[in-house]
Structures are given as structure tokens and as C-alpha cells.
Design an enzyme around this catalytic site. Sequence first.
Site, PDB file in Angstrom:
ATOM      1  N   LYS A  96       0.637  -1.306  -0.017  1.00 33.55           N
ATOM      2  CA  LYS A  96      -0.087   0.112   0.045  1.00 33.55           C
ATOM      3  C   LYS A  96       0.905   1.196  -0.097  1.00 33.55           C
ATOM      4  CE  LYS A  96      -4.087  -2.117   2.153  1.00 33.55           C
ATOM      5  NZ  LYS A  96      -3.265  -3.579   2.662  1.00 33.55           N
TER       6      LYS A  96
HETATM    7  O1  LIG Z   1      -9.509  -3.131   1.291  1.00 30.90           O
HETATM    8  C1  LIG Z   1      -8.406  -3.868   1.823  1.00 30.90           C
HETATM    9  C2  LIG Z   1      -7.278  -3.948   1.483  1.00 30.90           C
HETATM   10  C3  LIG Z   1      -6.249  -4.692   1.864  1.00 30.90           C
HETATM   11  N1  LIG Z   1      -6.560  -5.600   2.921  1.00 30.90           N
HETATM   12  C4  LIG Z   1      -5.367  -6.655   3.372  1.00 30.90           C
HETATM   13  O2  LIG Z   1      -5.953  -8.226   2.829  1.00 30.90           O
HETATM   14  C5  LIG Z   1      -5.734  -8.878   3.979  1.00 30.90           C
HETATM   15  C6  LIG Z   1      -6.929  -9.482   4.427  1.00 30.90           C
HETATM   16  O3  LIG Z   1      -6.698 -10.518   5.415  1.00 30.90           O
HETATM   17  P1  LIG Z   1      -7.729 -11.438   5.917  1.00 30.90           P
HETATM   18  O4  LIG Z   1      -7.119 -12.234   6.802  1.00 30.90           O
HETATM   19  O5  LIG Z   1      -8.112 -12.284   4.875  1.00 30.90           O
HETATM   20  O6  LIG Z   1      -8.948 -10.627   6.434  1.00 30.90           O
HETATM   21  C7  LIG Z   1      -4.641  -8.274   4.933  1.00 30.90           C
HETATM   22  O7  LIG Z   1      -3.415  -8.206   4.612  1.00 30.90           O
HETATM   23  C8  LIG Z   1      -5.074  -6.619   4.810  1.00 30.90           C
HETATM   24  O8  LIG Z   1      -4.332  -5.683   4.999  1.00 30.90           O
HETATM   25  C9  LIG Z   1      -7.452  -5.712   3.401  1.00 30.90           C
HETATM   26  O9  LIG Z   1      -8.064  -6.554   3.983  1.00 30.90           O
HETATM   27  N2  LIG Z   1      -8.686  -4.483   2.958  1.00 30.90           N
END
Ligand SMILES: O=c1ccn([C@@H]2O[C@H](COP(=O)(O)O)[C@@H](O)[C@H]2O)c(=O)[nH]1
Length: 278
Positions: A96
Site C-alpha cells: 500500500k
Molecule cells: O481493503 C483492503 C485492502 C487490503 N486488505 C489486506 O488483505 C488482507 C486481509 O486478510 P484477511 O485475513 O483475509 O482478513 C490483509 O493483509 C489486509 O491488510 C484488506 O483486508 N482490505
Amino acid sequence: MESFGARLHRAMAERGPLCVGIDPHPELLARWGLRDDVGGLDRFAGMFVDALGDRVAVVKPQSAFFERFGSQGMAVLESTIRQLRNLGSIVLLDVKRGDIGSTVRAYASAYLDPSSPVYVDAVTASPFLGVGSLAPMFELAAEHGGGVFVLALTSNPEGASVQRARGADGRTVAQTVIDEISQLNAGAEPLGSIGAVIGATVGETGCDLSRVHGPLLAPGLGAQGATAADLRTVFGSALPAVLPAYSREVLGAGPDPEALRAAADRIVAECRAVLEMS
Ligand SMILES: O=c1ccn([C@@H]2O[C@H](COP(=O)(O)O)[C@@H](O)[C@H]2O)c(=O)[nH]1
């Protein structure tokens, strides 16, 4: 040279529409019987690579979980990226990044220049300084067959107050980001290389996604509460471009490699059923 969009399109057709995140939360390290230290991080990443590196289309290491161990954590990240790419996974680093253009140029050379030790296929980027400030990333990505996923409507509840706010022309911030991405992808076949991040948790987007013509990364599935069925409401007719992203939902099945593979296979089947009905 094949574009990122074309490579991603092929990988999703061959391996299934799934991006799995490597997010080694301390709780997951413990669950996998590992210590919350750089040795545990290294084992976690290695076990993930062995189980899923030759199986899923896209792997998304979350940079924060490597950065928290300093230079040693970054060394693990470098080696994990290398191993995943050798196994044919597309590596999307969730980092990001965003800044003024001259600094974005340095981020671009860190992640999207093949001579860099942390070179990846694609990165996530924040458009808060203006989508145009990310131009050096878009340019280097185009030069080397890389991709950039720009945050548009994020999966966390706090995002809406900024991303659904309307500018002077009446468009939401998210729509403005999407429109700029659409211009960058114009004419690309079969899929553009600049993607948008739209959370599976956001419900009706209120956005016109019909001209994005790039991949739509959908985090928020599983641990954050969204299900594959929710993708229909969020993306509507744009479903074919959606890349569903799961981290904890898959990782929680570990450390048994067979269980990790079974979780990934189950999710691919669920997502295919939704995406192919569109
Ligand atoms: O809008 C967003 C952008 C990035 N993320 C990232 O994705 C993963 C989600 O992890 P889970 O364990 O599936 O919840 C995490 O690395 C976030 O930083 C997001 O969730 N939402």
C-alpha cells in the site's frame, strides 16, 4: 513481453480465481506451533510456499508482517518472493505505497524493477496523494510486465467516510479512482494491468465498474465476514474481473499442507461457482 493483465488472466484460468495472503499474525504463528520470532516467520513462509506455491494463481504477502522483524524479516520476504515466483505463483506484495511522484519513483524501482531484491509481479498502492502521483509505478509496471492495484473502496468500515465522499463534480472519491484506472487500462486485452481494490464487505458500491477493464482485487472474504456469495452484490456484471483474496480463512487451516491445499481448493470451487454464473 506479456503484460501483467494477460499473465494474471491466464493464471486465473489455469489455477483458479484465488489470491491467498501470507499474513503471519502472532496468533497464527502460535496455531502453527511456531514462535513469534524471525525463525517462526521463516518456517511459516516456507510451509506456506511448500503447500500452496505451485497451486494458487496469486500469493499476496502482507509486507507489514515481515517488516516487523526488521532486516531479518525483509530477508525472509525476499526469499519467499523468489521461491513463489520460481513455483509459478504471481506475487502481489500488499504494501500500500503512495507519496509524491518523485518518491513514488523510488517505490517503483524497489518493487517493480526486475533488478531489485524485492521485485514482485504487482503491488498495492494508495491513491490518497492523487492517482496521478502513482504514475512512476504505472510506467515501470508497463515497462516490465508488472501490475499495480490501487485502493478504491477498502474492506474496512472506516474507509467509507473518505472513499464514498463526493467531490465537486458529484462523483465519489472511489468512482474518481476507478475512472482514472479505466483510462489507464483503455484498449488492453484481455485484461489491463492496473487493478482496483474493492472490498467484498462493502455492499453496493454505487460505482460504475463497467469500464475498469482491469482486475478487481476483493479482500474482506472469510475472516472479515464477507462470503463468496457477497461478490455478486458488490461487483454485479463486473464479476468476471474479480480476484477474490483470502488470508486468515486459508491460513487457519494450517499447518498441515493437505489441509491448506483442501481449504484453497474448496474456496476456488466456491468462487468459481459465483464468478462463472455471471
Ligand atoms: O481493503 C483492503 C485492502 C487490503 N486488505 C489486506 O488483505 C488482507 C486481509 O486478510 P484477511 O485475513 O483475509 O482478513 C490483509 O493483509 C489486509 O491488510 C484488506 O483486508 N482490505
